[in-house]
Design a protein around this motif. Structure first.
Motif, PDB file in Angstrom:
ATOM      1  N   THR A 130       0.819  -1.217   0.000  1.00 15.26           N
ATOM      2  CA  THR A 130       0.000   0.000   0.000  1.00 15.26           C
ATOM      3  C   THR A 130       0.848   1.260   0.000  1.00 15.26           C
ATOM      4  O   THR A 130       0.569   2.215  -0.705  1.00 15.26           O
ATOM      5  CB  THR A 130      -0.952   0.002   1.212  1.00 15.26           C
ATOM      6  OG1 THR A 130      -1.933  -1.015   1.018  1.00 15.26           O
ATOM      7  CG2 THR A 130      -1.656   1.334   1.368  1.00 15.26           C
ATOM      8  N   ALA A 131       1.895   1.308   0.812  1.00 19.49           N
ATOM      9  CA  ALA A 131       2.681   2.533   0.961  1.00 19.49           C
ATOM     10  C   ALA A 131       3.874   2.603   0.012  1.00 19.49           C
ATOM     11  O   ALA A 131       4.691   3.501   0.130  1.00 19.49           O
ATOM     12  CB  ALA A 131       3.172   2.653   2.407  1.00 19.49           C
ATOM     13  N   LEU A 132       3.973   1.679  -0.926  1.00 18.73           N
ATOM     14  CA  LEU A 132       5.165   1.593  -1.764  1.00 18.73           C
ATOM     15  C   LEU A 132       4.908   2.133  -3.160  1.00 18.73           C
ATOM     16  O   LEU A 132       3.825   1.968  -3.720  1.00 18.73           O
ATOM     17  CB  LEU A 132       5.634   0.138  -1.866  1.00 18.73           C
ATOM     18  CG  LEU A 132       5.922  -0.583  -0.547  1.00 18.73           C
ATOM     19  CD1 LEU A 132       6.440  -1.978  -0.823  1.00 18.73           C
ATOM     20  CD2 LEU A 132       6.916   0.195   0.296  1.00 18.73           C
ATOM     21  N   ASP A 133       5.928   2.772  -3.743  1.00 17.48           N
ATOM     22  CA  ASP A 133       5.835   3.212  -5.121  1.00 17.48           C
ATOM     23  C   ASP A 133       5.891   2.011  -6.054  1.00 17.48           C
ATOM     24  O   ASP A 133       6.222   0.901  -5.646  1.00 17.48           O
ATOM     25  CB  ASP A 133       6.958   4.192  -5.442  1.00 17.48           C
ATOM     26  CG  ASP A 133       8.312   3.600  -5.142  1.00 17.48           C
ATOM     27  OD1 ASP A 133       8.826   2.842  -5.977  1.00 17.48           O
ATOM     28  OD2 ASP A 133       8.846   3.867  -4.056  1.00 17.48           O
ATOM     29  N   VAL A 134       5.579   2.240  -7.324  1.00 21.40           N
ATOM     30  CA  VAL A 134       5.379   1.126  -8.254  1.00 21.40           C
ATOM     31  C   VAL A 134       6.631   0.291  -8.470  1.00 21.40           C
ATOM     32  O   VAL A 134       6.555  -0.935  -8.586  1.00 21.40           O
ATOM     33  CB  VAL A 134       4.830   1.633  -9.610  1.00 21.40           C
ATOM     34  CG1 VAL A 134       3.395   2.073  -9.469  1.00 21.40           C
ATOM     35  CG2 VAL A 134       5.690   2.767 -10.163  1.00 21.40           C
ATOM     36  N   THR A 135       7.806   0.933  -8.502  1.00 22.72           N
ATOM     37  CA  THR A 135       9.018   0.150  -8.745  1.00 22.72           C
ATOM     38  C   THR A 135       9.344  -0.721  -7.532  1.00 22.72           C
ATOM     39  O   THR A 135       9.759  -1.874  -7.680  1.00 22.72           O
ATOM     40  CB  THR A 135      10.205   1.078  -9.059  1.00 22.72           C
ATOM     41  OG1 THR A 135      10.340   2.053  -8.014  1.00 22.72           O
ATOM     42  CG2 THR A 135       9.995   1.791 -10.380  1.00 22.72           C
ATOM     43  N   ILE A 136       9.159  -0.188  -6.315  1.00 27.92           N
ATOM     44  CA  ILE A 136       9.423  -0.975  -5.114  1.00 27.92           C
ATOM     45  C   ILE A 136       8.343  -2.030  -4.917  1.00 27.92           C
ATOM     46  O   ILE A 136       8.616  -3.124  -4.403  1.00 27.92           O
ATOM     47  CB  ILE A 136       9.535  -0.059  -3.875  1.00 27.92           C
ATOM     48  CG1 ILE A 136      10.590   1.015  -4.102  1.00 27.92           C
ATOM     49  CG2 ILE A 136       9.868  -0.867  -2.632  1.00 27.92           C
ATOM     50  CD1 ILE A 136      11.979   0.464  -4.379  1.00 27.92           C
ATOM     51  N   GLN A 137       7.104  -1.729  -5.307  1.00 25.71           N
ATOM     52  CA  GLN A 137       6.051  -2.746  -5.295  1.00 25.71           C
ATOM     53  C   GLN A 137       6.521  -4.000  -6.009  1.00 25.71           C
ATOM     54  O   GLN A 137       6.411  -5.115  -5.489  1.00 25.71           O
ATOM     55  CB  GLN A 137       4.794  -2.223  -6.011  1.00 25.71           C
ATOM     56  CG  GLN A 137       3.822  -1.472  -5.139  1.00 25.71           C
ATOM     57  CD  GLN A 137       2.526  -1.206  -5.874  1.00 25.71           C
ATOM     58  OE1 GLN A 137       2.205  -1.882  -6.855  1.00 25.71           O
ATOM     59  NE2 GLN A 137       1.775  -0.234  -5.428  1.00 25.71           N
ATOM     60  N   ALA A 138       7.030  -3.800  -7.217  1.00 19.29           N
ATOM     61  CA  ALA A 138       7.467  -4.948  -8.015  1.00 19.29           C
ATOM     62  C   ALA A 138       8.597  -5.702  -7.313  1.00 19.29           C
ATOM     63  O   ALA A 138       8.611  -6.940  -7.295  1.00 19.29           O
ATOM     64  CB  ALA A 138       7.915  -4.469  -9.399  1.00 19.29           C
ATOM     65  N   GLN A 139       9.538  -4.975  -6.716  1.00 18.12           N
ATOM     66  CA  GLN A 139      10.653  -5.634  -6.024  1.00 18.12           C
ATOM     67  C   GLN A 139      10.161  -6.449  -4.828  1.00 18.12           C
ATOM     68  O   GLN A 139      10.582  -7.591  -4.620  1.00 18.12           O
ATOM     69  CB  GLN A 139      11.653  -4.579  -5.556  1.00 18.12           C
ATOM     70  CG  GLN A 139      12.361  -3.845  -6.670  1.00 18.12           C
ATOM     71  CD  GLN A 139      13.215  -2.705  -6.140  1.00 18.12           C
ATOM     72  OE1 GLN A 139      13.589  -2.687  -4.977  1.00 18.12           O
ATOM     73  NE2 GLN A 139      13.521  -1.742  -7.001  1.00 18.12           N
ATOM     74  N   ILE A 140       9.269  -5.871  -4.031  1.00 21.57           N
ATOM     75  CA  ILE A 140       8.765  -6.569  -2.844  1.00 21.57           C
ATOM     76  C   ILE A 140       7.967  -7.801  -3.238  1.00 21.57           C
ATOM     77  O   ILE A 140       8.110  -8.882  -2.642  1.00 21.57           O
ATOM     78  CB  ILE A 140       7.902  -5.621  -1.994  1.00 21.57           C
ATOM     79  CG1 ILE A 140       8.769  -4.524  -1.367  1.00 21.57           C
ATOM     80  CG2 ILE A 140       7.141  -6.378  -0.907  1.00 21.57           C
ATOM     81  CD1 ILE A 140       9.797  -5.034  -0.378  1.00 21.57           C
ATOM     82  N   LEU A 141       7.127  -7.666  -4.245  1.00 18.34           N
ATOM     83  CA  LEU A 141       6.312  -8.802  -4.667  1.00 18.34           C
ATOM     84  C   LEU A 141       7.174  -9.916  -5.256  1.00 18.34           C
ATOM     85  O   LEU A 141       6.910 -11.100  -5.027  1.00 18.34           O
ATOM     86  CB  LEU A 141       5.250  -8.339  -5.668  1.00 18.34           C
ATOM     87  CG  LEU A 141       4.163  -7.446  -5.045  1.00 18.34           C
ATOM     88  CD1 LEU A 141       3.342  -6.766  -6.137  1.00 18.34           C
ATOM     89  CD2 LEU A 141       3.259  -8.249  -4.121  1.00 18.34           C
ATOM     90  N   GLU A 142       8.218  -9.530  -5.993  1.00 19.87           N
ATOM     91  CA  GLU A 142       9.129 -10.548  -6.502  1.00 19.87           C
ATOM     92  C   GLU A 142       9.912 -11.206  -5.370  1.00 19.87           C
ATOM     93  O   GLU A 142      10.190 -12.408  -5.398  1.00 19.87           O
ATOM     94  CB  GLU A 142      10.091  -9.926  -7.527  1.00 19.87           C
ATOM     95  CG  GLU A 142       9.433  -9.613  -8.866  1.00 19.87           C
ATOM     96  CD  GLU A 142       8.767 -10.838  -9.486  1.00 19.87           C
ATOM     97  OE1 GLU A 142       9.366 -11.941  -9.452  1.00 19.87           O
ATOM     98  OE2 GLU A 142       7.629 -10.695  -9.981  1.00 19.87           O
TER      99      GLU A 142
END
Length: 532
Positions: free
Chosen positions: A180-192
């Motif tokens: 929720t609090a993450l920008d789109v590029t970090i979203q992808a990193q966290i989900l990966e």
């Protein structure tokens, strides 16, 4: 197929007389990702908290049956629950600022999660803590063990929460809006990162989210919830390709659309910042000597006119929120700040007080910014007591009711307290609190981050309508570039406290010039394509 790791049968949860979950049943198997999706208030988070019996005491006891790793959760003693919590199942909570202890450094908090289940100490403990923070994507993890939560950005705090949840390599990760609090590029990193951990360890994941793009790419099966009930469930591909329930079809079709009304050429300037700088000292050693500075905002200039929205985008830690706070004189800075033509940089707090009603902010974390001791009506009306003391009780109540209606909430909810609302509903209360004073400038710090897609679209339409009617100036801070494009006339891209690109919203999103902007746009609109 192996035995299920988590079995939920006929789960029902009531808050007093209100039943918020009704006869919910599902199974989650080892190595599988099951997503609970639905609008704010649908019962997703309550169901997840019930799996570890984490609901607050007093009329919130769940009914039904929950079996986790062979243990009957609802019938277990506290000792058995302590083994499950953190050891068998880790949890990433929705609001990291309220979940982290503000008095302890992040290293100590992750260490506490480790030592509850492992007898580590000294260098071995420090190494494990640093490793988990690195796995969660926290930059310079070894140097930041002593940092406090308020010294991190919202996205960085979320990564600390993920590190704590993964501290003991659990069999199950319950992730309540983990990006929720993450920008789109970090979203992808966290989900990966989470997907890689799942592949390597066989960990299962219960994913609670309103982001259907994340669900489509990362979930094996989906449970769609509405008003506390499961209206549809099945494998992800089938649900997205051929949803049977009309509510599921509505969720899949909804996203922020349109553009804001044009700004008249003669619109006056409301706010201007020139060469704004916010530098935080880095202190080390016994005497806490300053050895350097974190340049959170480093020479930024901007202006926003009446009826205009300036979108501020960039990764977590880029300086977006700090810049917004500096412009409102809520963070110490250097440089010129002009509001309605007057340079307010040197004004005292008492001199600024009359201006506060004309410059308002909606904070990123709605729960942390709402007093748990006040009802929603009292929270929204508090500013009126300060700035319009002659209005009277009846006038305040009428204004509060109108503000609640404007943000899509029933005025009868004014008597409820923050803990009785979902995350999205709390965000709408925060918006109502700012709007009730009818400001000239509104700083919106991630105002839609806690909202599901259908409510995001409603709030975007609401904010655009209010702007057109009242000629409000918005400084719109967000990592959700789809929402920024729908809201903004101009966009400014920040990286490491500096402006790397600025321009008209349509041009910048369709033809970005800077490589960093191109990377942000590619990540954001790849997700949008997945959702479509």
């Amino acid at each position: 197929m192996s035995a299920p790791l988590l079995t939920v049968e006929n789960l029902s949860v009531a808050f007093g007389a209100r039943r918020v979950v009704r006869n919910l049943s599902f199974k989650l198997y080892p190595g599988e990702t099951l997503a609970l999706v639905g609008e704010s208030g649908s019962g997703k988070s309550v169901s997840a908290l019930s799996a570890l019996r984490l609901l607050p005491p007093g009329g919130h006891n769940p009914e039904g049956r929950i079996i986790l790793d062979g243990t009957d959760v609802l019938q277990s003693e506290e000792a058995a629950l302590r083994r499950l919590r953190g050891g068998v199942a880790g949890m990433v909570f929705q609001e990291p600022m309220t979940s982290l202890n503000p008095l302890h450094g992040i290293g100590r908090q992750v260490a506490e999660a480790v030592t509850l289940h492992r007898p580590l100490s000294g260098a071995a403990l420090r190494e494990q803590v640093t490793k988990k923070l690195r796995e969660a994507g926290l930059p310079r993890a070894a140097e930041r063990l002593g940092a406090f939560p308020h010294q991190l950005s919202g996205g960085q705090r979320q990564r600390v929460m993920i590190a704590m949840a993964l501290a003991n390599d659990p069999k199950l990760l319950i992730a309540d809006e983990p990006t929720t609090a993450l920008d789109v590029t970090i979203q992808a990193q966290i989900l990966e990162l989470l997907a890689g951990l799942k592949r390597r360890t066989g960990m299962a994941m219960l994913l609670i989210t309103h982001d259907l793009g994340i669900v489509r790419r990362h979930a094996d099966r989906v449970v769609v919830m509405k008003d506390g009930e499961a209206v549809e469930q099945g494998d992800t591909a089938t649900i997205f390709a051929a949803p049977r329930h009309h509510y599921t079809r509505m969720l899949l079709a909804t996203q922020p659309r349109g553009r804001p009304a044009p700004v008249p050429p003669e619109a006056p300037e409301v706010m201007r910042g020139e060469d704004i700088r916010v530098h935080f000292p880095i202190r080390r050693g016994l005497f806490r000597r300053t050895v350097g500075h974190v340049k959170a905002v480093d020479g930024v200039s901007l202006a926003v006119r009446e009826g205009e929205t300036l979108g501020l985008v960039g990764e977590s830690g880029s300086g977006k929120t700090t810049l917004g706070l500096a412009l409102l004189r809520l963070e110490r800075s250097t440089g010129a700040i002009r509001f309605e033509g007057e340079d307010i940089q040197g004004w005292s707090q008492s001199a600024l007080r009359p201006l506060r009603r004309r410059m308002q902010i909606v904070f990123q974390d709605p729960y942390g910014s709402l007093s748990p001791r006040l009802s929603a009506g009292e929270i929204i009306g508090e500013g009126l007591e300060v700035h319009e003391p002659g209005l009277g009780r009846a006038g305040r109540e009428a204004a509060v009711a109108q503000a609640l209606e404007e943000v899509g909430l029933d005025p009868a909810m004014a008597q409820r307290y923050p803990h009785e609302f979902s995350g999205g509903q709390r965000q709408r209360i925060a918006i109502a609190r700012a709007l009730v004073l009818k400001p000239r400038l509104l700083v919106l710090d991630e105002p839609t981050s806690a909202l599901d897609v259908s409510v995001q679209a409603q709030v975007v339409d609401l904010l655009r309508d209010l702007q057109a009617r009242h000629r409000l100036a918005y400084l719109f801070i967000s990592h959700d570039l789809r929402v920024v494009r729908a809201m903004s006339h101009r966009i400014m891209v920040l990286k490491d406290g500096k402006v790397v690109e600025e321009g008209e919203a349509g041009r910048l999103t369709e033809a970005p010039a800077h490589p960093y902007t191109r990377a942000l746009m590619a990540a954001a609109f790849e997700l949008a394509t997945v959702r479509a």
